[in-house]
Scaffold this motif. Structure first.
Motif, PDB file in Angstrom:
ATOM      1  N   TYR A   1       0.820  -1.210   0.000  1.00  0.00           N
ATOM      2  CA  TYR A   1       0.000   0.000   0.000  1.00  0.00           C
ATOM      3  C   TYR A   1       0.859   1.268   0.000  1.00  0.00           C
ATOM      4  N   ASP A   2       2.140   1.146   0.372  1.00  0.00           N
ATOM      5  CA  ASP A   2       2.989   2.337   0.384  1.00  0.00           C
ATOM      6  C   ASP A   2       4.390   2.043  -0.167  1.00  0.00           C
ATOM      7  N   THR A   3       4.532   0.941  -0.916  1.00  0.00           N
ATOM      8  CA  THR A   3       5.838   0.608  -1.510  1.00  0.00           C
ATOM      9  C   THR A   3       5.666   0.284  -2.986  1.00  0.00           C
ATOM     10  N   TRP A   4       6.639   0.701  -3.788  1.00  0.00           N
ATOM     11  CA  TRP A   4       6.638   0.442  -5.231  1.00  0.00           C
ATOM     12  C   TRP A   4       8.036   0.664  -5.771  1.00  0.00           C
ATOM     13  N   MET A   5       8.264   0.264  -7.022  1.00  0.00           N
ATOM     14  CA  MET A   5       9.534   0.474  -7.701  1.00  0.00           C
ATOM     15  C   MET A   5       9.260   1.282  -8.968  1.00  0.00           C
ATOM     16  N   LEU A   6       9.938   2.399  -9.127  1.00  0.00           N
ATOM     17  CA  LEU A   6       9.704   3.279 -10.268  1.00  0.00           C
ATOM     18  C   LEU A   6      10.595   2.902 -11.448  1.00  0.00           C
ATOM     19  N   GLU A   7       9.953   2.581 -12.557  1.00  0.00           N
ATOM     20  CA  GLU A   7      10.623   2.361 -13.840  1.00  0.00           C
ATOM     21  C   GLU A   7      11.837   1.439 -13.722  1.00  0.00           C
TER      22      GLU A   7
ATOM     23  N   VAL B   1      -4.318  -2.601  -4.088  1.00  0.00           N
ATOM     24  CA  VAL B   1      -4.902  -1.804  -5.177  1.00  0.00           C
ATOM     25  C   VAL B   1      -6.401  -2.065  -5.280  1.00  0.00           C
ATOM     26  N   THR B   2      -6.806  -3.339  -5.268  1.00  0.00           N
ATOM     27  CA  THR B   2      -8.213  -3.683  -5.466  1.00  0.00           C
ATOM     28  C   THR B   2      -9.056  -3.510  -4.202  1.00  0.00           C
ATOM     29  N   SER B   3      -8.418  -3.313  -3.066  1.00  0.00           N
ATOM     30  CA  SER B   3      -9.183  -3.078  -1.835  1.00  0.00           C
ATOM     31  C   SER B   3      -9.203  -1.591  -1.467  1.00  0.00           C
ATOM     32  N   SER B   4      -8.919  -0.712  -2.441  1.00  0.00           N
ATOM     33  CA  SER B   4      -9.034   0.748  -2.271  1.00  0.00           C
ATOM     34  C   SER B   4      -8.169   1.274  -1.127  1.00  0.00           C
ATOM     35  N   GLN B   5      -6.877   0.898  -1.130  1.00  0.00           N
ATOM     36  CA  GLN B   5      -5.973   1.369  -0.088  1.00  0.00           C
ATOM     37  C   GLN B   5      -4.723   2.048  -0.658  1.00  0.00           C
ATOM     38  N   VAL B   6      -4.724   2.287  -1.971  1.00  0.00           N
ATOM     39  CA  VAL B   6      -3.548   2.856  -2.618  1.00  0.00           C
ATOM     40  C   VAL B   6      -3.799   4.283  -3.099  1.00  0.00           C
TER      41      VAL B   6
ATOM     42  N   ARG C   1      -5.032   9.255   0.075  1.00  0.00           N
ATOM     43  CA  ARG C   1      -3.980   8.243   0.239  1.00  0.00           C
ATOM     44  C   ARG C   1      -2.619   8.869  -0.049  1.00  0.00           C
ATOM     45  N   PRO C   2      -2.091   9.646   0.850  1.00  0.00           N
ATOM     46  CA  PRO C   2      -0.820  10.335   0.568  1.00  0.00           C
ATOM     47  C   PRO C   2       0.380   9.403   0.472  1.00  0.00           C
ATOM     48  N   TYR C   3       0.234   8.146   0.932  1.00  0.00           N
ATOM     49  CA  TYR C   3       1.373   7.235   0.930  1.00  0.00           C
ATOM     50  C   TYR C   3       1.286   6.195  -0.184  1.00  0.00           C
TER      51      TYR C   3
END
Length: 454
Positions: free
Chosen positions: A100-106, A139-144, A240-242
């Motif tokens: 919900y608050d982690t990802w990798m950009l490009e 994403v599908t549980s509306s937390q992003v 969702r600021p994070y």
């Protein structure tokens, strides 16, 4: 919040998260690697399954100086110099969402999802996704902070509307995501927004009545970041600021006609049923297109075999009951007697059994001869015994009467006087009285002489 955008191959912080992600990914049967982008040269290289994301095989020195090229695909890369990642049909994910608050950009190519994840088998994007299983869940549980929907009631299943809203939310995980997110805008297809609008209707039908939209296009724009904020910039950041959309600065939605856009996967009837019935089984691509496709045939075959077994048992039971009802029963007035087969009397008992029931072998028992019981002598037998005894033994007086009679006979022979019937009767009576103890010997002699002398 953790934003991962590695710039160096051996960055320690990146390796830490990569190890945790690598353990949760399922790969296709034909693939033993994933693709990782080296930010120094912008080229994607294969990463063997089980290795950290930055432990990729470069097809050159890594083939000789490391164990990064241990998988078959990497070995082939070393031998042929043909980079398997260059044939990847999907672009680099703009953001590979891992939580919900982690990802990798490009930095990531779309990766296959795990069908055995603790977050459940994924509905879509099994072969390639810009989300991990955990990221897809958030994403599908509306937390992003992507496409989020607030319903008019607490019934979050919402039938067809819920299924279309789910499909629209998961569009962030589409493997083509990186192609249609540019700068601060995500481009989606009008056809998808129209499907969503047709299924959910105007505000108050399924979604909250204060949502600010009037048609398909305005619905998609209002749902980006949630219905709570209809005006202002940076809408995903207000709720969702994070999450990834805010952190990656994807603030706006563009709705276009045609097919140069992100399109949601049209919900199947199984997905609609799942959102209508909370007890329905959740559908998944893991059970179709060869992935676990054996499950349904096995279930069906098991059901058929079980049905045949149950039917056979039922038929045998009915036959048994009917056969018993038409068998011979003592006392029955309406019976159907069938000729019994000739049995081997050496093995089976000869007593009749009910028709339809198996004969039971009987072990022969030893014959015990009865012991003769002496019979009670009858009257004729007693006479015979008496005569026989009288013939073999001398006759003697056995009673006082006989003795008296004998003595009287002796006296009579001397006096030639025969006792009368009354005298004989009186003597017998006198004998009985003596035997009973009514008189003593002296009295018996006195009375006897009196009877004899008349």
């Amino acid at each position: 919040m953790m934003i991962i955008n590695p710039r160096h191959r051996h960055m320690s912080s990146f390796s830490f998260l990569s190890l945790s992600l690598a353990s949760s990914h399922r790969t296709l049967a034909a693939d033993d690697f994933r693709c990782y982008k080296d930010e120094d040269d912008g080229i994607f290289y294969p990463v063997c399954n089980g290795r950290a994301w930055n432990e990729y095989c470069d097809g050159e020195g890594d083939c000789r100086n490391s164990n990064f090229c241990s998988c078959e695909s990497a070995q082939d890369f070393c031998n042929t110099k043909s980079n398997p990642c260059e044939n990847d049909p999907y672009p680099t994910c703009h953001g590979y969402i891992t939580g919900y608050d982690t990802w990798m950009l490009e930095s990531m190519k779309p990766q296959p999802l795990d069908c055995d994840s603790s977050y459940g088998a994924p509905v879509h994007y099994v072969d390639a996704s810009c989300c991990s299983n955990e990221g897809l869940y958030f994403v599908t549980s509306s937390q992003v902070g992507g496409f989020e929907f607030q319903y008019a009631t607490n019934d979050l299943t919402a039938g067809s509307c819920g299924a279309h809203a789910y499909a629209m939310s998961s569009i962030l995980c589409d493997p083509n995501q990186g192609r249609y997110i540019n700068n601060d805008t995500i481009t989606v297809c009008l056809s998808s927004c129209q499907q969503l609008f047709d299924a959910c209707g105007l505000p108050g039908d399924n979604f909250v009545d204060w949502a600010n939209y009037t048609d398909a296009e305005s619905l998609c724009k209002a749902a980006w970041g949630g219905f709570f904020f209809s005006d202002g910039d940076k809408r995903p950041c207000q709720l969702r600021p994070y999450g990834y959309p805010c952190g990656a600065q994807v603030y706006n939605v563009e709705v276009v006609s045609g097919d140069e856009c992100l399109a949601m996967i049209t919900p199947s009837q199984e997905l609609i049923k799942y959102h209508s019935d909370p007890f329905a089984q959740r559908p998944s691509e893991c059970f179709t297109a060869g992935r676990g496709a054996w499950i349904m045939p096995v279930v069906i075959a098991s059901g058929v075999v079980g049905g045949i077994i149950c039917l056979s048992i039922a038929v045998l039971f009915i036959w048994y009951c009917c056969n018993r009802n038409t068998s011979y029963h003592p006392g029955s007035t309406n019976v159907a007697i069938t000729e019994k087969p000739v049995l081997n009397t050496a093995l089976y008992a000869t007593t009749p059994a009910y028709i339809g029931e198996p004969e039971v072998p009987v072990v022969a028992q030893p014959v015990i001869k009865p012991i003769p019981v002496p019979s009670i002598p009858t009257a004729p037998m007693l006479e015979q015994l008496t005569v026989k005894k009288a013939a073999t033994e001398p006759k003697k007086a056995t009673s006082l009467f006989d003795q008296l009679q004998g003595g009287a006979a002796a006296e009579a022979s001397s006096t030639e006087v025969e006792l009368t019937f009354e005298q004989k009767l009186s003597l017998r009576e006198l004998e009985g009285r003596k035997l009973l103890g009514a008189i003593n010997d002296q009295e018996f002699e006195r009375l006897r002489n009196k009877i004899l002398l008349g």
